[in-house]
Scaffold this active site. Structure first.
Site, PDB file in Angstrom:
ATOM      1  N   LYS A 288      32.904  39.628  42.792  1.00 43.86           N
ATOM      2  CA  LYS A 288      31.770  40.514  43.088  1.00 43.86           C
ATOM      3  C   LYS A 288      30.564  40.211  42.197  1.00 43.86           C
ATOM      4  O   LYS A 288      29.415  40.291  42.635  1.00 43.86           O
ATOM      5  CB  LYS A 288      32.190  41.983  42.910  1.00 43.86           C
ATOM      6  CG  LYS A 288      33.455  42.356  43.640  1.00 43.86           C
ATOM      7  CD  LYS A 288      33.304  42.319  45.135  1.00 43.86           C
ATOM      8  CE  LYS A 288      34.611  42.746  45.790  1.00 43.86           C
ATOM      9  NZ  LYS A 288      34.539  42.911  47.226  1.00 43.86           N
TER      10      LYS A 288
ATOM     11  N   SER B   4      34.563  48.559  50.730  1.00 41.20           N
ATOM     12  CA  SER B   4      35.838  48.284  50.081  1.00 41.20           C
ATOM     13  C   SER B   4      36.954  49.148  50.666  1.00 41.20           C
ATOM     14  O   SER B   4      36.775  50.355  50.844  1.00 41.20           O
ATOM     15  CB  SER B   4      35.716  48.542  48.580  1.00 41.20           C
ATOM     16  OG  SER B   4      34.727  47.693  48.048  1.00 41.20           O
TER      17      SER B   4
ATOM     18  N   TYR C 209      40.448  44.478  35.241  1.00 42.43           N
ATOM     19  CA  TYR C 209      40.842  44.669  36.639  1.00 42.43           C
ATOM     20  C   TYR C 209      39.891  44.071  37.664  1.00 42.43           C
ATOM     21  O   TYR C 209      38.681  44.292  37.603  1.00 42.43           O
ATOM     22  CB  TYR C 209      41.009  46.160  36.949  1.00 42.43           C
ATOM     23  CG  TYR C 209      41.944  46.362  38.115  1.00 42.43           C
ATOM     24  CD1 TYR C 209      43.317  46.360  37.910  1.00 42.43           C
ATOM     25  CD2 TYR C 209      41.477  46.475  39.415  1.00 42.43           C
ATOM     26  CE1 TYR C 209      44.197  46.487  38.973  1.00 42.43           C
ATOM     27  CE2 TYR C 209      42.345  46.606  40.480  1.00 42.43           C
ATOM     28  CZ  TYR C 209      43.717  46.614  40.254  1.00 42.43           C
ATOM     29  OH  TYR C 209      44.583  46.729  41.308  1.00 42.43           O
TER      30      TYR C 209
ATOM     31  N   ARG D  77      37.430  48.972  40.369  1.00 43.20           N
ATOM     32  CA  ARG D  77      36.054  48.738  39.933  1.00 43.20           C
ATOM     33  C   ARG D  77      35.450  50.048  39.449  1.00 43.20           C
ATOM     34  O   ARG D  77      35.790  51.128  39.933  1.00 43.20           O
ATOM     35  CB  ARG D  77      35.200  48.212  41.086  1.00 43.20           C
ATOM     36  CG  ARG D  77      35.368  46.734  41.358  1.00 43.20           C
ATOM     37  CD  ARG D  77      34.386  46.271  42.424  1.00 43.20           C
ATOM     38  NE  ARG D  77      34.583  46.958  43.669  1.00 43.20           N
ATOM     39  CZ  ARG D  77      33.821  47.936  44.134  1.00 43.20           C
ATOM     40  NH1 ARG D  77      32.756  48.328  43.464  1.00 43.20           N
ATOM     41  NH2 ARG D  77      34.093  48.528  45.280  1.00 43.20           N
TER      42      ARG D  77
ATOM     43  N   ARG E 251      47.176  45.771  44.301  1.00 44.23           N
ATOM     44  CA  ARG E 251      46.680  44.591  45.028  1.00 44.23           C
ATOM     45  C   ARG E 251      47.661  43.441  44.963  1.00 44.23           C
ATOM     46  O   ARG E 251      48.466  43.336  44.050  1.00 44.23           O
ATOM     47  CB  ARG E 251      45.350  44.138  44.389  1.00 44.23           C
ATOM     48  CG  ARG E 251      44.238  45.193  44.434  1.00 44.23           C
ATOM     49  CD  ARG E 251      43.220  44.852  45.460  1.00 44.23           C
ATOM     50  NE  ARG E 251      42.286  45.948  45.713  1.00 44.23           N
ATOM     51  CZ  ARG E 251      41.286  45.845  46.581  1.00 44.23           C
ATOM     52  NH1 ARG E 251      41.084  44.738  47.249  1.00 44.23           N
ATOM     53  NH2 ARG E 251      40.493  46.876  46.799  1.00 44.23           N
TER      54      ARG E 251
ATOM     55  N   ASP F 222      36.531  38.428  52.474  1.00 44.66           N
ATOM     56  CA  ASP F 222      35.767  39.369  51.635  1.00 44.66           C
ATOM     57  C   ASP F 222      34.298  38.991  51.467  1.00 44.66           C
ATOM     58  O   ASP F 222      33.451  39.875  51.397  1.00 44.66           O
ATOM     59  CB  ASP F 222      36.432  39.473  50.251  1.00 44.66           C
ATOM     60  CG  ASP F 222      35.988  40.698  49.453  1.00 44.66           C
ATOM     61  OD1 ASP F 222      35.946  41.801  50.037  1.00 44.66           O
ATOM     62  OD2 ASP F 222      35.668  40.560  48.260  1.00 44.66           O
TER      63      ASP F 222
ATOM     64  N   HIS G 127      28.957  40.733  51.780  1.00 45.72           N
ATOM     65  CA  HIS G 127      30.299  41.286  51.604  1.00 45.72           C
ATOM     66  C   HIS G 127      30.994  41.283  52.971  1.00 45.72           C
ATOM     67  O   HIS G 127      31.187  42.325  53.583  1.00 45.72           O
ATOM     68  CB  HIS G 127      30.157  42.720  51.055  1.00 45.72           C
ATOM     69  CG  HIS G 127      31.448  43.347  50.631  1.00 45.72           C
ATOM     70  ND1 HIS G 127      31.602  44.717  50.559  1.00 45.72           N
ATOM     71  CD2 HIS G 127      32.630  42.822  50.253  1.00 45.72           C
ATOM     72  CE1 HIS G 127      32.826  44.991  50.145  1.00 45.72           C
ATOM     73  NE2 HIS G 127      33.469  43.868  49.958  1.00 45.72           N
TER      74      HIS G 127
ATOM     75  N   CYS H 221      38.187  49.138  53.656  1.00 38.95           N
ATOM     76  CA  CYS H 221      37.912  49.629  55.013  1.00 38.95           C
ATOM     77  C   CYS H 221      38.334  48.625  56.088  1.00 38.95           C
ATOM     78  O   CYS H 221      37.883  48.707  57.228  1.00 38.95           O
ATOM     79  CB  CYS H 221      36.450  50.004  55.168  1.00 38.95           C
ATOM     80  SG  CYS H 221      36.014  51.465  54.209  1.00 38.95           S
TER      81      CYS H 221
END
Ligand code: GTP
Ligand code: SPV
Ligand code: MN
Length: 586
Positions: free
Chosen positions: A204, A246, A195, A67, A364, A273, A224, A248
């Site tokens: 998001k 993100s 991406y 991102r 990912r 998420d 989130h 974490c």
């Protein structure tokens, strides 16, 4: 009469001038065509069909691997409505500037129209989006991450109640990359990136930035957060939602194999998420997972850290920017095997030791949620699951203890509003820099964060059985620079204490920042950890927290008078409690 969707599609086709328009129905035949398109484009390979059936490896442009917050904009009429933590562009300027980039951008390309549903098919909390894109990879990814195609199209019918999202790869030039949100008209424009959160617009862009705006308007929450159920030895399941920035640990916590399984504690995955939550008739906040798949961080994922996802990944999965073994299998750092001879790195080049990571640090996997062995039997319940605890967290080598409990809702909102965390590879820019990331929503709140804090405060007062609010930190380090806490499946020991606190049990000591478990309150059987390490993990250092107070004040400053008074009260309360401790010591 054309439907509102048909009208919009016609309008964007006039702007972007595609060679053809393909309406996606989500069928297997369509999937085959999409995959063939990706293989022909040369940026995607089929993985070993014996060991990874229907598995794909996609390589993105090396300038497009995460991102990009610097080019993510909230386009409200008033700049102050975007607030000091968001980048802002006026809607007319955004439309002019980026409209010029979209003009003719799909010439010679196929424009895919993807109707998708965020949330279970028959849930009143679910919502519809439509993404128009010229990327086959985006189509294949949206098929995993959302309920895409016929089901969404049928639910929409001729209604105008959908969030439109226009996406084009453009020429992938980073200087012509823009991720734009128009919350007032509930519209998304994304240009120049293929991406993740930049391009899969349901995630998001819709489910957090646009949805957070809708949630404030309509009195619900778009957060989130992962959603998990902790089962106790009696079989009772208590649901918790956790917000970590993100990379974490959300996906890993939601899918963990419990270290206390023999004692009857296990974890069920509802989401990894995002959580959409509403106050229900039973007085609890009920959460649904709007997504249908996991877009998870590959590096660090292996049979010891996340065995459930390693099973799930074995079929129908897309891997992005991981390395490739000579057996045509995906490989990344932390997968539990040494790099094999003949490894190909994420850019498609032969890898040799010393060349840096073979897999991109933000590489990912994209996997259907139902394939997870830990998936909750209630993950698609239309009414959602009742949430008993909120858990905030971050990645902090210092300061934050393993776990603590806030004193009450208002204090919990302060705890969430003041989360700090070290930056990760999930977003472009420096890694390891500590920054404030309120509720882990810094990059995802679609409006002025001061108003967002106000929304939290007001909503809490309307939840008869409001979740208790906790904070965790799996990442505290010792003097040797190593993590003090083993993490992953062992984190269930912290969840167990949280459950006990929710139930009014669980021993705790009061500190200036909140309730911290007494060292004997954590179930540590079977874990080889010294008493002094536990004490260090639970330590609340007054000097550290006094410094933290200053950082918090500096963070609150730009919000000016729009910041809720209650947060300043909590700030003053923490200062008072720290002072009291300091005086007592003297
Ligand atoms: P996003 O999908 O970007 O939002 O990230 P996330 O919050 O889902 O994080 P994820 O679970 O994918 O973990 C990110 C990285 O942190 C991975 O490399 C994990 O291996 C690592 N990680 C996750 N949980 C733990 C933990 O408990 N301890 C330690 N030391 N590392 C962890
Ligand atoms: C995050 O950065 O929080 C992610 C990855 O989950 S992305 O979808 O790219 O935003
Ligand atoms: Mn994740």
């Amino acid at each position: 009469m054309p439907t509102p969707l048909e009208q919009w599609v016609e309008e964007v086709a006039r702007l972007t001038k595609p060679e053809r328009i393909a309406w996606c129905d989500g069928s297997a035949r369509e999937q085959e065509e999409i995959v063939n398109q990706m293989l022909r484009a040369g940026d995607t390979l089929r993985l070993n069909p014996q060991t990874y059936p229907n598995g794909l490896l996609h390589r993105s442009n090396p300038n497009d691997v995460a991102r990009t917050e610097a080019v993510t904009f909230i386009c409200t009429r008033e700049e102050s409505d975007a607030g000091p933590t968001n980048h802002w562009m006026s809607p007319p300027e955004a439309k002019r500037k980026v409209g010029a980039l979209f003009a003719g951008a799909m010439a010679g390309r196929t424009m895919y129209v993807i109707p998708y549903l965020m949330g279970p098919a028959d849930s009143p909390i679910s919502k519809i989006g439509v993404e128009v894109t010229d990327s086959a990879y985006v189509v294949a990814s949206m098929r995993v991450m959302s309920r895409m195609g016929k089901a969404a199209q049928e639910r929409l019918g001729g209604s105008a109640d959908f969030v439109p999202g226009l996406h084009s790869l453009g020429d992938l030039d980073p200087t012509r990359r823009y991720i734009l949100h128009f919350p007032e008209e509930k519209l998304i424009w994304s240009f120049g990136s293929g991406y993740g959160g930049n391009a899969l617009l349901g995630k998001k862009c819709f489910a957090l930035r646009i949805a957070s705006w809708m949630a404030r308007e309509q009195g619900w929450m778009a957060e989130h957060m992962l959603i998990l159920g902790l089962e106790d030895p009696s079989g009772k399941v208590t649901y918790m939602a956790a917000a970590f920035p993100s990379a974490c640990g959300k996906t890993n916590l939601a899918m963990m194999v419990s270290a206390l399984e023999a004692q009857g504690y296990r974890v069920w995955t509802v989401g990894d998420d995002i959580a959409w939550m509403r106050v229900a008739a039973d007085g609890y906040l009920h959460a649904i997972n709007p997504e249908a798949g996991f877009f998870g961080v590959a590096p660090g994922t292996g049979a010891t850290t996340n065995p459930h996802v390693m099973v799930a990944l074995r079929r129908n999965s897309i891997f992005t920017n991981v390395a490739l073994t000579p057996q045509q299998e995906p490989w990344w750092e932390g997968i539990d095997s040494e790099p094999p001879a003949g490894l190909i790195d994420w850019k498609g080049q032969p890898w040799t030791p010393g060349k840096g990571p073979a897999a991109q640090p933000n590489s990912r996997y994209t996997v259907p949620a139902y394939q997870a062995p830990s998936i909750s039997p209630h993950w698609e319940d239309p009414a959602g699951v009742p949430i008993s605890a909120f858990i905030f967290g971050g990645r902090r080598a210092r300061v934050a203890p393993l776990v603590y409990e806030s004193f009450h809702w208002q204090h919990g909102v302060f705890v969430g509003a003041t989360i700090a965390s070290e930056t990760t590879a999930a977003t472009t820019g420096a890694v390891g820099v500590t920054r404030r990331d309120p509720m882990a929503m810094l990059p995802f709140c679609g409006y002025n964060m001061a108003d967002y804090f106000r929304h939290w405060l007001e909503l809490g007062a309307r939840i008869p059985h409001a979740p208790k609010i906790f904070h965790v930190n799996w990442f505290r380090k010792g003097a040797d620079g190593k993590f003090l806490w083993p993490g992953f499946g062992e984190n269930v020991r912290v969840l167990k204490w949280i459950l006990e606190r929710v139930e009014g049990r669980g021993r705790a000591a009061e500190t200036p920042i909140g309730y911290v478990p007494t060292p004997d309150a954590l179930t540590l059987d079977g874990l080889n950890i010294s008493r002094s390490t536990i004490e260090e993990l639970l330590r609340v250092d007054s000097a550290d927290w006094t410094n933290e107070l200053q950082e918090t004040a500096r963070f609150f400053e730009p919000f000016g008078p729009r910041l809720p008074e209650e947060l300043l009260e909590e700030h003053a309360g923490l200062a008072r409690r720290l002072e009291r401790v300091a005086t007592a010591k003297k």
